[in-house]
Design a protein around this motif. Structure first.
Motif, mmCIF file in Angstrom:
data_model
loop_
_atom_site.group_PDB
_atom_site.id
_atom_site.type_symbol
_atom_site.label_atom_id
_atom_site.label_comp_id
_atom_site.label_asym_id
_atom_site.label_seq_id
_atom_site.Cartn_x
_atom_site.Cartn_y
_atom_site.Cartn_z
ATOM 1 N N TRP A 68 0.819 -1.223 0.000
ATOM 2 C CA TRP A 68 0.000 0.000 0.000
ATOM 3 C C TRP A 68 0.846 1.264 0.000
ATOM 4 C CZ3 TRP A 68 -4.757 -1.432 -1.004
ATOM 5 C CH2 TRP A 68 -5.208 -2.663 -0.546
ATOM 6 N N ASN A 69 2.029 1.184 0.601
ATOM 7 C CA ASN A 69 2.887 2.369 0.709
ATOM 8 C C ASN A 69 3.375 2.860 -0.647
ATOM 9 O OD1 ASN A 69 2.622 2.159 3.482
ATOM 10 N ND2 ASN A 69 4.512 0.986 3.719
ATOM 11 N N TYR A 70 3.289 2.004 -1.639
ATOM 12 C CA TYR A 70 3.746 2.374 -2.980
ATOM 13 C C TYR A 70 2.617 2.871 -3.874
ATOM 14 C CZ TYR A 70 8.235 0.155 -1.983
ATOM 15 O OH TYR A 70 9.464 -0.175 -1.452
ATOM 16 N N VAL A 71 1.418 2.919 -3.334
ATOM 17 C CA VAL A 71 0.263 3.295 -4.152
ATOM 18 C C VAL A 71 -0.259 4.653 -3.717
ATOM 19 C CG1 VAL A 71 -2.062 2.643 -4.917
ATOM 20 C CG2 VAL A 71 -0.359 0.864 -4.437
ATOM 21 N N GLN B 207 2.588 5.749 -11.223
ATOM 22 C CA GLN B 207 2.774 5.321 -9.835
ATOM 23 C C GLN B 207 4.214 4.877 -9.561
ATOM 24 O OE1 GLN B 207 0.238 4.757 -7.213
ATOM 25 N NE2 GLN B 207 -0.974 6.173 -8.431
ATOM 26 N N LYS B 208 4.526 4.788 -8.268
ATOM 27 C CA LYS B 208 5.860 4.333 -7.848
ATOM 28 C C LYS B 208 6.073 2.867 -8.219
ATOM 29 C CE LYS B 208 6.038 7.075 -3.597
ATOM 30 N NZ LYS B 208 6.075 6.941 -2.133
ATOM 31 N N LYS B 209 7.338 2.548 -8.425
ATOM 32 C CA LYS B 209 7.723 1.152 -8.638
ATOM 33 C C LYS B 209 8.173 0.572 -7.295
ATOM 34 C CE LYS B 209 9.170 1.949 -13.411
ATOM 35 N NZ LYS B 209 8.189 1.178 -14.101
ATOM 36 N N HIS B 210 7.968 -0.720 -7.132
ATOM 37 C CA HIS B 210 8.344 -1.375 -5.879
ATOM 38 C C HIS B 210 9.853 -1.639 -5.870
ATOM 39 C CE1 HIS B 210 8.420 -4.222 -2.567
ATOM 40 N NE2 HIS B 210 7.177 -3.835 -2.269
ATOM 41 N N SER B 211 10.516 -1.281 -4.761
ATOM 42 C CA SER B 211 11.977 -1.399 -4.692
ATOM 43 C C SER B 211 12.443 -2.849 -4.829
ATOM 44 C CB SER B 211 12.497 -0.796 -3.383
ATOM 45 O OG SER B 211 11.856 -1.419 -2.272
ATOM 46 N N LEU B 212 11.744 -3.782 -4.210
ATOM 47 C CA LEU B 212 12.130 -5.198 -4.311
ATOM 48 C C LEU B 212 11.968 -5.705 -5.738
ATOM 49 C CD1 LEU B 212 13.078 -7.724 -2.813
ATOM 50 C CD2 LEU B 212 10.689 -8.261 -2.339
ATOM 51 N N ALA C 275 5.732 -6.623 -15.116
ATOM 52 C CA ALA C 275 6.806 -6.123 -15.978
ATOM 53 C C ALA C 275 7.160 -4.683 -15.646
ATOM 54 C CB ALA C 275 6.404 -6.249 -17.446
ATOM 55 N N ALA C 276 6.189 -3.904 -15.206
ATOM 56 C CA ALA C 276 6.416 -2.501 -14.859
ATOM 57 C C ALA C 276 6.835 -2.315 -13.402
ATOM 58 C CB ALA C 276 5.153 -1.692 -15.142
ATOM 59 N N ALA D 32 0.664 -0.581 -7.854
ATOM 60 C CA ALA D 32 -0.652 -0.069 -8.251
ATOM 61 C C ALA D 32 -1.226 -0.941 -9.372
ATOM 62 C CB ALA D 32 -0.545 1.386 -8.715
ATOM 63 N N GLY D 33 -0.361 -1.353 -10.291
ATOM 64 C CA GLY D 33 -0.791 -2.247 -11.363
ATOM 65 C C GLY D 33 -1.255 -3.590 -10.837
ATOM 66 N N LEU D 34 -0.578 -4.094 -9.796
ATOM 67 C CA LEU D 34 -1.001 -5.355 -9.183
ATOM 68 C C LEU D 34 -2.397 -5.217 -8.576
ATOM 69 C CD1 LEU D 34 2.308 -6.490 -7.426
ATOM 70 C CD2 LEU D 34 1.318 -7.396 -9.538
ATOM 71 N N LEU D 35 -2.653 -4.090 -7.904
ATOM 72 C CA LEU D 35 -3.982 -3.868 -7.315
ATOM 73 C C LEU D 35 -5.049 -3.734 -8.394
ATOM 74 C CD1 LEU D 35 -3.204 -1.441 -4.344
ATOM 75 C CD2 LEU D 35 -3.875 -3.842 -4.226
ATOM 76 N N LEU D 36 -4.740 -3.000 -9.453
ATOM 77 C CA LEU D 36 -5.700 -2.857 -10.548
ATOM 78 C C LEU D 36 -5.933 -4.203 -11.251
ATOM 79 C CD1 LEU D 36 -4.612 0.558 -12.120
ATOM 80 C CD2 LEU D 36 -6.690 0.101 -10.799
ATOM 81 N N SER D 37 -4.897 -5.017 -11.364
ATOM 82 C CA SER D 37 -5.048 -6.353 -11.956
ATOM 83 C C SER D 37 -5.976 -7.220 -11.110
ATOM 84 C CB SER D 37 -3.687 -7.049 -12.072
ATOM 85 O OG SER D 37 -2.826 -6.319 -12.889
#
Length: 198
Positions: A3-6, A77-82, A157-158, A162-167
């Motif tokens: 959530w911190n990345y969204v 949106q931000k990308k996840h560091s991991l 891939a991105a 946020a894309g994971l949540l929308l997916s």
């Protein structure tokens, strides 16, 4: 934490989330309207095939608009560091999922044709028998499941939380849509059997 990345205040994310819900909602409303009133057929010079192709065009175009909004939201949106630490793995995994999803979507469209893909049964355009060949012998809903894989693949891939949540939203919305579409399609075909026995 994911959530911190969204950024939920992001307009691109909000618009994408809204349109993801609207896509199947509107096409199901239009299809039911057609089934009960023949409205789309009436404005298509009484030709159900023209009506079905009009609805197909609308569904296709609105789905493209949804896909554009999804991509815009992912990119804003931000990308996840991991995920970024494993960016090449995410890239290949994501594109692999897009490829698999694309195969399911395109092969199901090929098997069903335009009228079978785009709710032709609501227009009275019924198939002679249920399609059981690939991809329907692998999964029940290859169009929706394949599309969900494409969205998931794009998000991975991105490296986009946020894309994971929308997916996930896409997957859930399609599951809800199937709870309406599946039984109604069964009803339509059962009505044909009743009419044949009369």
């Amino acid at each position: 934490m994911l959530w911190n990345y969204v950024d939920f205040s992001d307009k691109d994310l909000q618009y994408a989330a809204i349109v993801i819900v609207l896509c199947p909602l509107i096409w199901n409303i239009l299809a039911r309207l057609e089934y009960y009133t023949r409205l789309i057929t009436k404005i298509s010079f009484g030709n159900p095939y023209i009506g079905c192709y009009l609805l197909a065009t609308w569904i296709f175009c609105f789905s493209i608009y949804r896909d554009i909004l999804f991509t815009r939201a992912v990119n804003s949106q931000k990308k996840h560091s991991l995920m970024l630490q494993n960016e090449s793995l995410c890239y290949y995994l994501g594109h692999g999922l897009i490829g698999i999803g694309g195969v399911f979507v395109l092969s199901s469209m090929y098997r069903l044709g335009v009228t079978g893909t785009y709710l032709g049964d609501y227009f009275g355009i019924l198939m002679d028998q249920m399609v059981r060949d690939f991809p329907f012998n692998v999964m029940n809903n290859p169009m929706y499941d394949g599309a969900s894989l494409c969205f998931l693949g794009q998000a991975i891939a991105a490296c986009s939380p946020a894309g994971l949540l929308l997916s996930l939203e896409v997957f859930v919305v399609y599951r809800v849509a199937l709870r309406f579409e599946g039984p109604f399609t069964t009803f339509i075909y059962s009505q044909r059997k009743v009419q044949k026995t009369k």
